[in-house]
Design a protein around this motif. Structure first.
Motif, PDB file in Angstrom:
ATOM      1  N   TYR A 141       0.982  -1.114   0.039  1.00  0.00           N
ATOM      2  CA  TYR A 141      -0.119   0.070   0.075  1.00  0.00           C
ATOM      3  C   TYR A 141       0.866   1.028  -0.094  1.00  0.00           C
ATOM      4  CZ  TYR A 141      -4.019  -2.972   0.960  1.00  0.00           C
ATOM      5  OH  TYR A 141      -4.982  -3.735   0.954  1.00  0.00           O
ATOM      6  N   GLU A 142       0.246   2.336  -0.750  1.00  0.00           N
ATOM      7  CA  GLU A 142       1.353   3.432  -0.928  1.00  0.00           C
ATOM      8  C   GLU A 142       0.150   4.689  -0.554  1.00  0.00           C
ATOM      9  OE1 GLU A 142       2.900   5.840  -4.421  1.00  0.00           O
ATOM     10  OE2 GLU A 142       4.252   4.107  -3.890  1.00  0.00           O
ATOM     11  N   ILE A 143       0.552   5.695   0.284  1.00  0.00           N
ATOM     12  CA  ILE A 143      -0.277   7.019   0.542  1.00  0.00           C
ATOM     13  C   ILE A 143       0.315   8.141   0.191  1.00  0.00           C
ATOM     14  CG2 ILE A 143      -1.527   7.884   1.993  1.00  0.00           C
ATOM     15  CD1 ILE A 143      -2.604   5.832   3.264  1.00  0.00           C
ATOM     16  N   LYS A 144       0.153   8.932  -0.530  1.00  0.00           N
ATOM     17  CA  LYS A 144       0.770  10.182  -0.961  1.00  0.00           C
ATOM     18  C   LYS A 144       0.058  11.194  -0.346  1.00  0.00           C
ATOM     19  CE  LYS A 144       3.350   8.886  -4.910  1.00  0.00           C
ATOM     20  NZ  LYS A 144       3.733   9.375  -6.320  1.00  0.00           N
ATOM     21  N   GLN A 145       0.974  12.277   0.617  1.00  0.00           N
ATOM     22  CA  GLN A 145       0.308  13.428   1.058  1.00  0.00           C
ATOM     23  C   GLN A 145       0.987  14.887   0.757  1.00  0.00           C
ATOM     24  OE1 GLN A 145       0.276  12.554   5.291  1.00  0.00           O
ATOM     25  NE2 GLN A 145      -1.885  11.982   5.153  1.00  0.00           N
ATOM     26  N   GLU A 146       0.203  15.578   0.086  1.00  0.00           N
ATOM     27  CA  GLU A 146       0.958  16.892  -0.235  1.00  0.00           C
ATOM     28  C   GLU A 146       0.726  17.877   0.873  1.00  0.00           C
ATOM     29  OE1 GLU A 146      -0.910  18.527  -3.848  1.00  0.00           O
ATOM     30  OE2 GLU A 146       0.703  19.875  -3.991  1.00  0.00           O
ATOM     31  N   LEU A 147       1.895  18.666   1.049  1.00  0.00           N
ATOM     32  CA  LEU A 147       1.729  19.773   2.219  1.00  0.00           C
ATOM     33  C   LEU A 147       1.640  20.956   1.483  1.00  0.00           C
ATOM     34  CD1 LEU A 147       3.385  17.520   3.589  1.00  0.00           C
ATOM     35  CD2 LEU A 147       4.693  18.921   4.799  1.00  0.00           C
ATOM     36  N   VAL A 148       0.196  21.530   1.394  1.00  0.00           N
ATOM     37  CA  VAL A 148       0.101  22.900   0.776  1.00  0.00           C
ATOM     38  C   VAL A 148      -0.058  24.024   1.723  1.00  0.00           C
ATOM     39  CG1 VAL A 148      -1.713  23.968  -0.519  1.00  0.00           C
ATOM     40  CG2 VAL A 148      -1.468  21.566  -0.761  1.00  0.00           C
ATOM     41  N   GLY A 149       1.178  24.878   1.794  1.00  0.00           N
ATOM     42  CA  GLY A 149       1.310  26.102   2.451  1.00  0.00           C
ATOM     43  C   GLY A 149       2.516  26.628   2.181  1.00  0.00           C
ATOM     44  N   VAL A 150       2.684  28.094   2.411  1.00  0.00           N
ATOM     45  CA  VAL A 150       3.670  28.801   2.128  1.00  0.00           C
ATOM     46  C   VAL A 150       4.847  28.430   3.399  1.00  0.00           C
ATOM     47  CG1 VAL A 150       4.940  31.354   2.190  1.00  0.00           C
ATOM     48  CG2 VAL A 150       2.599  30.634   1.432  1.00  0.00           C
ATOM     49  N   GLY A 151       6.036  28.004   2.934  1.00  0.00           N
ATOM     50  CA  GLY A 151       7.320  27.492   3.542  1.00  0.00           C
ATOM     51  C   GLY A 151       7.055  26.261   4.250  1.00  0.00           C
ATOM     52  N   PHE A 152       6.109  25.408   4.029  1.00  0.00           N
ATOM     53  CA  PHE A 152       5.871  24.168   4.358  1.00  0.00           C
ATOM     54  C   PHE A 152       7.080  23.100   3.956  1.00  0.00           C
ATOM     55  CE2 PHE A 152       1.064  23.844   5.622  1.00  0.00           C
ATOM     56  CZ  PHE A 152       1.074  25.064   6.431  1.00  0.00           C
ATOM     57  N   THR A 192       5.414  10.272   1.031  1.00  0.00           N
ATOM     58  CA  THR A 192       5.061   9.097   0.447  1.00  0.00           C
ATOM     59  C   THR A 192       5.185   8.161   1.649  1.00  0.00           C
ATOM     60  OG1 THR A 192       5.578   9.814  -1.664  1.00  0.00           O
ATOM     61  CG2 THR A 192       4.927   7.461  -1.351  1.00  0.00           C
ATOM     62  N   LEU A 193       4.161   7.288   1.882  1.00  0.00           N
ATOM     63  CA  LEU A 193       4.259   6.341   2.880  1.00  0.00           C
ATOM     64  C   LEU A 193       4.128   4.891   2.174  1.00  0.00           C
ATOM     65  CD1 LEU A 193       2.097   7.839   5.804  1.00  0.00           C
ATOM     66  CD2 LEU A 193       4.408   7.904   5.637  1.00  0.00           C
ATOM     67  N   LYS A 194       4.897   4.196   2.494  1.00  0.00           N
ATOM     68  CA  LYS A 194       4.697   2.659   2.073  1.00  0.00           C
ATOM     69  C   LYS A 194       4.638   1.584   2.984  1.00  0.00           C
ATOM     70  CE  LYS A 194       6.810   3.839  -2.211  1.00  0.00           C
ATOM     71  NZ  LYS A 194       7.808   3.546  -3.423  1.00  0.00           N
ATOM     72  N   SER A 195       3.723   0.784   2.896  1.00  0.00           N
ATOM     73  CA  SER A 195       3.748  -0.451   3.941  1.00  0.00           C
ATOM     74  C   SER A 195       2.762  -1.523   3.412  1.00  0.00           C
ATOM     75  CB  SER A 195       3.042   0.242   5.375  1.00  0.00           C
ATOM     76  OG  SER A 195       2.967  -1.179   6.375  1.00  0.00           O
TER      77      SER A 195
END
Length: 185
Positions: free
Chosen positions: A84-95, A137-140
């Motif tokens: 399994y793979e989950i992708k998360q995007e950090l949306v914000g100035v300077g993140f 990206t998290l994989k497990s």
């Protein structure tokens, strides 16, 4: 019968399932091994390359467990064969995000960085493109564990009054755009 529970689980090549004492189901595949204790009333049988889950009666308790355990076993089979793979995007100035082994370092606009210790079963990758937002990206092989960790990471963001800031699952924007265009018609 349960619509989910009555479906057989197909076992791909290289995946073996054993039912041990105490009704513990162990699934072994190319990516690893997982096990799950199944309620003693539920019967798990393996015939050839198919696994079936059956229940003794139509009591509400048995009906609810029938579909649950079939889904958990199916998730284990998919996990040890594909992962399994989950992708998360950090949306914000300077993140910012940086992965150092099993520690994920996040800069999310607080006065300090946030360090998240990840379990050894999860592999993490943090990529920042030149003009884009950081993507974690998290994989497990364990679907339950990766979902819990992704939810914990997502909950770290500040409550923002501004739309579009925070941590989002990649693909969430596509679903929103598709929903808007469908509603516009």
């Amino acid at each position: 019968m349960s619509r989910i529970g009555k479906l057989p689980v197909d076992l791909p090549a290289g995946v073996t399932v054993t039912v041990g004492p105490g009704n513990v189901v162990s699934v072994k595949g190319p990516l690893g091994q997982l096990s799950q204790k199944v309620d003693s009333d539920i019967t798990v049988t393996v015939e050839g390359n198919q696994l079936t889950v059956t229940r003794p009666t139509d009591q509400p308790r048995h009906r609810s467990m029938h579909g649950l355990y079939r889904a958990l076993i199916h998730n284990m089979v998919v996990g040890v064969s594909k992962g399994y793979e989950i992708k998360q995007e950090l949306v914000g100035v300077g993140f910012k995000a940086e992965a150092k082994g099993q520690i994920l370092e996040l800069s999310l606009g607080y006065s300090h960085d946030i360090f998240v210790q990840l379990p050894p079963e999860i592999k993490v990758e943090a990529v920042t493109e030149k003009k884009g937002n950081p993507i974690v990206t998290l994989k497990s092989i364990d679907k339950q564990l990766i979902g819990q960790v992704a939810a914990k990471i997502r909950s770290l963001r500040k409550p923002e009054p501004y739309k579009g800031k925070g941590i989002k699952f990649v693909g969430e924007q596509l679903r929103r755009k598709a929903g808007k265009s469908a509603n516009a018609k």
